[in-house]
Design a protein around this motif. Structure first.
Motif, PDB file in Angstrom:
ATOM      1  N   ILE A  18     -30.018  48.159 -20.980  1.00 32.91           N
ATOM      2  CA  ILE A  18     -28.849  48.981 -21.291  1.00 32.91           C
ATOM      3  C   ILE A  18     -27.784  48.153 -21.990  1.00 32.91           C
ATOM      4  O   ILE A  18     -27.074  48.618 -22.868  1.00 32.91           O
ATOM      5  CB  ILE A  18     -28.257  49.595 -20.003  1.00 32.91           C
ATOM      6  N   ARG A  19     -27.654  46.872 -21.589  1.00 33.30           N
ATOM      7  CA  ARG A  19     -26.579  46.062 -22.169  1.00 33.30           C
ATOM      8  C   ARG A  19     -26.930  45.563 -23.564  1.00 33.30           C
ATOM      9  O   ARG A  19     -26.066  45.438 -24.420  1.00 33.30           O
ATOM     10  CB  ARG A  19     -26.325  44.838 -21.280  1.00 33.30           C
ATOM     11  N   TRP A  53     -30.113  59.477 -29.227  1.00 34.33           N
ATOM     12  CA  TRP A  53     -29.467  59.866 -27.966  1.00 34.33           C
ATOM     13  C   TRP A  53     -30.026  59.069 -26.803  1.00 34.33           C
ATOM     14  O   TRP A  53     -29.296  58.559 -25.966  1.00 34.33           O
ATOM     15  CB  TRP A  53     -29.680  61.361 -27.769  1.00 34.33           C
ATOM     16  N   HIS A  54     -31.337  58.920 -26.753  1.00 32.37           N
ATOM     17  CA  HIS A  54     -31.923  58.245 -25.604  1.00 32.37           C
ATOM     18  C   HIS A  54     -31.774  56.739 -25.634  1.00 32.37           C
ATOM     19  O   HIS A  54     -31.736  56.108 -24.582  1.00 32.37           O
ATOM     20  CB  HIS A  54     -33.413  58.590 -25.501  1.00 32.37           C
ATOM     21  N   LEU A  57     -27.412  55.642 -28.077  1.00 29.53           N
ATOM     22  CA  LEU A  57     -26.187  56.204 -27.511  1.00 29.53           C
ATOM     23  C   LEU A  57     -25.916  55.661 -26.119  1.00 29.53           C
ATOM     24  O   LEU A  57     -24.763  55.474 -25.723  1.00 29.53           O
ATOM     25  CB  LEU A  57     -26.289  57.736 -27.468  1.00 29.53           C
ATOM     26  N   VAL A  58     -26.996  55.386 -25.365  1.00 26.66           N
ATOM     27  CA  VAL A  58     -26.825  54.824 -24.026  1.00 26.66           C
ATOM     28  C   VAL A  58     -26.106  53.485 -24.104  1.00 26.66           C
ATOM     29  O   VAL A  58     -25.158  53.215 -23.358  1.00 26.66           O
ATOM     30  CB  VAL A  58     -28.196  54.656 -23.345  1.00 26.66           C
ATOM     31  N   LYS A  61     -22.508  53.870 -25.156  1.00 26.57           N
ATOM     32  CA  LYS A  61     -21.669  54.362 -24.072  1.00 26.57           C
ATOM     33  C   LYS A  61     -21.359  53.255 -23.077  1.00 26.57           C
ATOM     34  O   LYS A  61     -20.262  53.188 -22.539  1.00 26.57           O
ATOM     35  CB  LYS A  61     -22.374  55.524 -23.360  1.00 26.57           C
ATOM     36  N   TYR A  62     -22.339  52.372 -22.848  1.00 28.73           N
ATOM     37  CA  TYR A  62     -22.055  51.286 -21.897  1.00 28.73           C
ATOM     38  C   TYR A  62     -20.948  50.387 -22.410  1.00 28.73           C
ATOM     39  O   TYR A  62     -20.069  49.972 -21.660  1.00 28.73           O
ATOM     40  CB  TYR A  62     -23.312  50.472 -21.618  1.00 28.73           C
ATOM     41  N   HIS A  63     -20.995  50.077 -23.698  1.00 29.12           N
ATOM     42  CA  HIS A  63     -19.992  49.145 -24.225  1.00 29.12           C
ATOM     43  C   HIS A  63     -18.690  49.816 -24.596  1.00 29.12           C
ATOM     44  O   HIS A  63     -17.695  49.126 -24.818  1.00 29.12           O
ATOM     45  CB  HIS A  63     -20.568  48.422 -25.440  1.00 29.12           C
ATOM     46  N   ASN A  64     -18.689  51.132 -24.676  1.00 31.35           N
ATOM     47  CA  ASN A  64     -17.454  51.853 -25.007  1.00 31.35           C
ATOM     48  C   ASN A  64     -17.269  52.991 -24.037  1.00 31.35           C
ATOM     49  O   ASN A  64     -17.358  54.161 -24.430  1.00 31.35           O
ATOM     50  CB  ASN A  64     -17.520  52.421 -26.422  1.00 31.35           C
ATOM     51  N   PRO A  65     -17.036  52.721 -22.766  1.00 30.45           N
ATOM     52  CA  PRO A  65     -17.001  53.817 -21.803  1.00 30.45           C
ATOM     53  C   PRO A  65     -15.852  54.788 -22.020  1.00 30.45           C
ATOM     54  O   PRO A  65     -15.918  55.935 -21.595  1.00 30.45           O
ATOM     55  CB  PRO A  65     -16.868  53.125 -20.444  1.00 30.45           C
ATOM     56  N   ALA A  66     -14.804  54.333 -22.729  1.00 28.15           N
ATOM     57  CA  ALA A  66     -13.658  55.217 -22.890  1.00 28.15           C
ATOM     58  C   ALA A  66     -13.876  56.247 -23.980  1.00 28.15           C
ATOM     59  O   ALA A  66     -13.099  57.191 -24.116  1.00 28.15           O
ATOM     60  CB  ALA A  66     -12.411  54.396 -23.203  1.00 28.15           C
ATOM     61  N   THR A  68     -15.452  59.419 -25.519  1.00 26.07           N
ATOM     62  CA  THR A  68     -16.172  60.602 -25.064  1.00 26.07           C
ATOM     63  C   THR A  68     -17.382  60.806 -25.945  1.00 26.07           C
ATOM     64  O   THR A  68     -17.268  60.871 -27.162  1.00 26.07           O
ATOM     65  CB  THR A  68     -15.269  61.838 -25.188  1.00 26.07           C
ATOM     66  N   MET A  69     -18.556  60.898 -25.328  1.00 28.12           N
ATOM     67  CA  MET A  69     -19.759  61.118 -26.131  1.00 28.12           C
ATOM     68  C   MET A  69     -20.459  62.352 -25.613  1.00 28.12           C
ATOM     69  O   MET A  69     -20.849  62.403 -24.449  1.00 28.12           O
ATOM     70  CB  MET A  69     -20.683  59.909 -26.023  1.00 28.12           C
ATOM     71  N   THR A  70     -20.588  63.336 -26.471  1.00 32.58           N
ATOM     72  CA  THR A  70     -21.220  64.585 -26.038  1.00 32.58           C
ATOM     73  C   THR A  70     -22.385  64.928 -26.956  1.00 32.58           C
ATOM     74  O   THR A  70     -22.437  64.499 -28.106  1.00 32.58           O
ATOM     75  CB  THR A  70     -20.218  65.742 -26.070  1.00 32.58           C
TER      76      THR A  70
ATOM     77  N   ARG B  92     -20.300  52.659 -14.415  1.00 38.86           N
ATOM     78  CA  ARG B  92     -20.418  52.409 -15.849  1.00 38.86           C
ATOM     79  C   ARG B  92     -21.873  52.468 -16.304  1.00 38.86           C
ATOM     80  O   ARG B  92     -22.207  53.095 -17.315  1.00 38.86           O
ATOM     81  CB  ARG B  92     -19.822  51.042 -16.145  1.00 38.86           C
ATOM     82  N   ALA B  96     -23.649  55.528 -18.521  1.00 36.98           N
ATOM     83  CA  ALA B  96     -24.353  55.227 -19.762  1.00 36.98           C
ATOM     84  C   ALA B  96     -25.758  55.845 -19.729  1.00 36.98           C
ATOM     85  O   ALA B  96     -26.215  56.424 -20.719  1.00 36.98           O
ATOM     86  CB  ALA B  96     -24.439  53.723 -19.962  1.00 36.98           C
ATOM     87  N   VAL B  99     -25.686  59.639 -20.556  1.00 31.89           N
ATOM     88  CA  VAL B  99     -24.825  60.041 -21.664  1.00 31.89           C
ATOM     89  C   VAL B  99     -25.351  61.314 -22.309  1.00 31.89           C
ATOM     90  O   VAL B  99     -26.558  61.514 -22.467  1.00 31.89           O
ATOM     91  CB  VAL B  99     -24.730  58.902 -22.684  1.00 31.89           C
ATOM     92  N   ASP B 308     -11.331  54.169 -17.626  1.00 33.92           N
ATOM     93  CA  ASP B 308     -12.327  54.228 -18.692  1.00 33.92           C
ATOM     94  C   ASP B 308     -13.611  54.858 -18.193  1.00 33.92           C
ATOM     95  O   ASP B 308     -14.274  55.609 -18.888  1.00 33.92           O
ATOM     96  CB  ASP B 308     -12.642  52.808 -19.195  1.00 33.92           C
ATOM     97  N   THR B 311     -13.680  58.818 -17.985  1.00 32.40           N
ATOM     98  CA  THR B 311     -13.785  59.755 -19.110  1.00 32.40           C
ATOM     99  C   THR B 311     -15.258  60.029 -19.353  1.00 32.40           C
ATOM    100  O   THR B 311     -16.108  59.173 -19.183  1.00 32.40           O
ATOM    101  CB  THR B 311     -13.203  59.155 -20.390  1.00 32.40           C
ATOM    102  N   LEU B 312     -15.528  61.220 -19.784  1.00 29.84           N
ATOM    103  CA  LEU B 312     -16.925  61.597 -19.958  1.00 29.84           C
ATOM    104  C   LEU B 312     -17.522  60.984 -21.206  1.00 29.84           C
ATOM    105  O   LEU B 312     -18.652  61.090 -21.467  1.00 29.84           O
ATOM    106  CB  LEU B 312     -17.033  63.115 -20.038  1.00 29.84           C
TER     107      LEU B 312
END
Lengths: 205, 312
Positions: A18-19, A53-54, A57-58, A61-66, A68-70, B92, B96, B99, B308, B311-312
């Motif tokens: 993930i990282r 997405w799989h 994006l994962v 999202k880990y590195h930018n948790p703030a 919003t990803m939909t 976190r 992830a 997501v 952080d 947020t979704l």
């Protein structure tokens, strides 16, 4: 898989995946939302977005948790597959020189980025990427180029851990093959015995 | 399925259909493939059939068949070697992994690993979480809609309240609720309406035995909507503890409430069986299981704070 060392090894592999890997980028601070819209099945060129997405994006999202990803998977196969990146430019007066308007839109080679101003108060940039019939690595490259994201490199400890885990996997595979041989041999002997016993009992009776 | 059959003459694996031909014949040992020693000895001994030989035959059982003393407690891992996470770090990673999924569909779950003997009493109870996980339970109440009971039910959050109109709807086939309660006064009407055929197989028929025929409908509706049940299985208590959309503070409150409740239950049965909380693991529908170390957030997380993660 109950023992703690095995559990920890498997967990570490997953967390490192993930990282690090493709998609491990830190996006600039002015991105506030990424939205993807594509079809639920891959017919029509939607495999790239789905893989993105799989996998990518994962990590994003880990590195930018703030951020919003939909994901919206209600499109029909013939609809466009679109990723929209929403920027914030909170102060309208600064928007002319803020990096949100950023990487020279005029000079951009991609024909699919659009600049929209939605509100008079908060100017919001929305740039889109067309994902249809493109692989996930192409989509990632496009996104990185557009947002000037910074790649996340593996630290020395992480490289070391990855190497140790890989070594352990190789060793484990070898050990597993050896013990499989031994077990197969023992099982064959046991089965032969059982069969012989069964025949003897049949004869004696 | 029978054990694999080996051809008696060449000791190779034979198919099931052809071995019937060879069953009656004595096993002939082929000179090319030496059979294992054990096989060689035993048939000859038995064929000799001398009582003396049988009497003095070695009786030691192979080690794998010796009766092992079974363990009486469940194994617990040694947590000194475990990698543990603070709540924010764990969330976190889990966010992830999840997501892009709808925020109410993916759930966080908590697994409490207990140190306990195998055959003792188990922990089993219901709990109202501060932030309930499954909030979209549709409850139907059978009571006159204009009576105080009916109004209380509506106020408490029942989706459908009424009598005759519900019966009609159910008879038509429109069962649009997940649970059904009935007020004691309306029970007679319910029996007359003969809905057991339709609701019974779904498990929705109100009855005294399942505590779905109640006097105080308002309280029952509230209780039914919020409570989640947990029970200990094989030394672990698992329960859904949040939705993906919950913030870190909400998760913390839920986790605290759950752990406290389980600890209280364990104290309650501690005179019969000694139970002890050993490990707390947070996981989610599509994510890995991360062992928690009890802290909310750690300092060196690259500046990622609770906000952080929320947020979704």
């Amino acid at each position: 898989m109950v023992s703690l060392p095995q559990r920890m090894r498997k967990l570490q592999t997953k967390l490192l995946a993930i990282r690090l890997g493709s998609g491990a980028y830190v996006l600039p601070k002015d991105i506030k939302r990424i939205h993807m819209r594509f079809a639920p099945r891959i017919e029509g060129g939607h495999m790239g977005p789905r893989k993105f997405w799989h996998h990518e994006l994962v990590r994003l999202k880990y590195h930018n948790p703030a951020v919003t990803m939909t994901v919206d998977r209600t499109a029909r196969p013939e609809d466009a597959a679109v990723m929209s990146v929403h920027y914030t430019s909170s102060n309208p007066t600064l928007s002319s020189d803020s990096s949100a308007a950023g990487p020279a839109p005029v000079a951009s080679t991609s024909t699919s980025s659009t600049l929209t101003e939605t509100d008079a108060n908060t100017t919001e940039d929305v740039r889109t990427i067309d994902m249809k019939h493109r692989t996930n690595s192409e989509i990632l490259d496009e996104l990185v180029r557009m947002t000037k994201a910074k790649i996340v490199e593996a630290t020395a400890e992480e490289v070391e851990e990855l190497r140790a885990l890989e070594e352990q996997r190789v060793r484990g595979a070898k050990d597993s093959a050896k013990s499989l041989e031994v077990r197969a041999r023992l099982k064959r002997e046991k089965d032969l015995l059982e069969q012989a016993r069964g025949e003897m009992a049949g004869q004696a009776a | 399925m029978a054990a694999p059959r080996y051809c008696p003459s060449c000791l190779s694996l034979a198919s099931q259909t052809t071995t019937t031909l060879f069953r009656a014949s004595t096993p002939r040992i082929s000179p090319f493939t030496p059979p294992p020693q054990s096989l060689l000895q035993q048939p000859n001994q038995l064929r000799a059939a001398s009582q003396n030989a049988l009497k003095y035959r070695r009786k030691d059982v192979p080690a794998s068949q010796k009766r092992k003393k079974a363990r009486s407690t469940f194994l617990v891992p040694d947590l000194r070697n475990a990698i543990q996470f603070s709540l924010v770090e764990a969330m976190r990673y889990l966010r992830a992994s999840e997501v892009g999924r709808p925020p109410t569909s993916s759930k966080y779950e908590l697994h409490l690993r207990l140190r306990t003997p195998k055959n003792g009493a188990v922990v089993r109870n219901r709990l109202r979480l501060p932030h309930p996980v499954k909030t979209d339970l549709r409850i139907c109440v059978i009571a006159p809609s204009d009576s105080p009971q009916g109004l209380a039910a509506k106020a408490a959050g029942a989706v459908i309240v009424g009598e005759e109109e519900i019966f009609l709807a159910i008879k038509e086939g429109r069962v649009e609720f997940d649970r059904c309660l009935c007020h004691t006064d309306s029970l007679a009407l319910l029996q007359k309406a003969n809905l057991g055929r339709i609701l019974g197989p779904k498990g929705l028929m109100p009855s005294v035995k399942t505590n779905t025929v109640v006097k105080d409908v308002g309280a029952s509706v509230r209780e039914m909507a919020g409570a989640s049940e947990y029970r200990e299985r094989f030394g672990v208590v698992r329960m859904a503890i949040g939705q993906l959309g919950f913030s870190a503070e909400e998760m913390q409150r839920n986790i605290r409430a759950f752990v406290e409740s389980v600890k209280r239950d364990m104290q309650g049965i501690s005179d019969q069986t000694a139970k002890d909380l050993h490990e707390v693991v947070l996981s989610s529908t599509n994510g890995p299981g991360l062992s928690l170390n009890g802290s909310f957030s750690s300092g060196e997380d690259g500046g990622v704070g609770a906000r952080d993660v929320s947020t979704l």
